[in-house]
Design a protein around this motif. Sequence first.
Motif, PDB file in Angstrom:
ATOM      1  N   CYS A  12      -2.081   2.325  -4.320  1.00 20.95           N
ATOM      2  CA  CYS A  12      -3.099   1.690  -5.151  1.00 20.95           C
ATOM      3  C   CYS A  12      -4.326   2.600  -5.235  1.00 20.95           C
ATOM      4  O   CYS A  12      -4.817   3.088  -4.220  1.00 20.95           O
ATOM      5  N   CYS A  64      -7.475   0.121  -3.526  1.00 20.08           N
ATOM      6  CA  CYS A  64      -7.491  -0.303  -2.117  1.00 20.08           C
ATOM      7  C   CYS A  64      -6.567   0.548  -1.235  1.00 20.08           C
ATOM      8  O   CYS A  64      -6.511   0.337  -0.030  1.00 20.08           O
ATOM      9  N   HIS A  88      -1.126  -2.628  -8.850  1.00 21.75           N
ATOM     10  CA  HIS A  88      -1.009  -3.253  -7.530  1.00 21.75           C
ATOM     11  C   HIS A  88      -0.920  -4.766  -7.709  1.00 21.75           C
ATOM     12  O   HIS A  88      -1.873  -5.492  -7.455  1.00 21.75           O
ATOM     13  N   CYS A  97      -4.854  -6.140  -5.408  1.00 21.07           N
ATOM     14  CA  CYS A  97      -6.128  -6.036  -6.117  1.00 21.07           C
ATOM     15  C   CYS A  97      -5.944  -5.758  -7.616  1.00 21.07           C
ATOM     16  O   CYS A  97      -6.910  -5.679  -8.349  1.00 21.07           O
TER      17      CYS A  97
END
Length: 361
Positions: free
Chosen positions: A194, A197, A238, A242
């Motif tokens: 990701c 994050c 993702h 998130c």
Amino acid sequence: MAENVFIFGAGASKDAGVPLMNKFIEEGLALKNKKISPTEKIDFDRVDQAITSLNNSLYSKINIELINIEDVFGLIEMGRLLNKLPGYENAEKIEELRKSIIKFIVVTIEQKNLFVHKEGKIASAAKTYAEFAGKFLRNMYRNNISFSAITFNYDISLDHSLSFYGIPYNYCLPHSKNKIKLIKLHGSINWGICSKCKQIMPIDFTKFFTKFRPSLQPGLSPDQIPIRIGSKIGNFFHSGGCRAKLKDIPLLIPPTWNKTDYHHYIKVVWKQAAIELSEAENIFIIGYSMPETDLFFKYLLGLGTINPIKRLRKFWVFNPDRELEKRYKNIKGLGIEDFQFFSSTFKEAIEGIPLEYLAKS
Ligand SMILES: [Zn+2]
């Protein structure tokens, strides 16, 4: 936990077309004028030039010749960490090269690891893995014989063949649930990262084929179809997290490199590997040459197999290179009832492990 643990190295993916580590650069660069796109060619050229220039500057100093892709990848990672690589004046240039070598590895695997296309679908699993998953593992699965797999390989041959034969698996990453564990110690071409994050987000085949339906391109024979899941990873998000975009390169970890740099990503996976090893009754190692440099695996095996109440019964190694027998004998340690080395390929290994010999859970 599983009573039978299969460990795979590069030798297992050879039949599926993936070049061995010492042939990887040569076979990858040979694709340069054939199968790759102009943007991929930029990455391939960058890697090609880097190998030449690193060889020139290193050979004269420390007598190292870079032939093995693992060494090149490891060296670039080291250069990135130290912010020092001969011929690369700054961190951006090193980072650019690191991305290129990952793309080089991804594209080479994809273009070598080919599948059969039929009516808008992938209609085959990778060679030898097809027999392994389709006959062998499916039988074990149906008969409730527990197993898990640990692999050093980046390619998706095993993952895809499990999926192809309807055997649900789990990467042991956060939020994975299925019972059969597929532990990929060095990452995978279908593991996205990701961009926000930094969590690992594996892309499964259903999801991939929904977005990128397998198609027959002009000039491609129907049994020569790549699954370009690694190259397209940046098109996914993702999800369940998130929702940010994934980075455009997957998570691949260089084998010879000090893996602590990747620790935060993949600790859960290594931990699970140690648990699987400690609870295994039988360990089968297929096509893994256990390079002298891979202390990580020796430690993992050593620490993982310490279990005061459980004795490791079988420790069988399958590798056509008989020279490796000594290497394995040195580490097998005490407490194994049955150590055997078979000088055989993956295909012969499947034929050589009769189902009734495996522990029933
Ligand atoms: Zn995220």
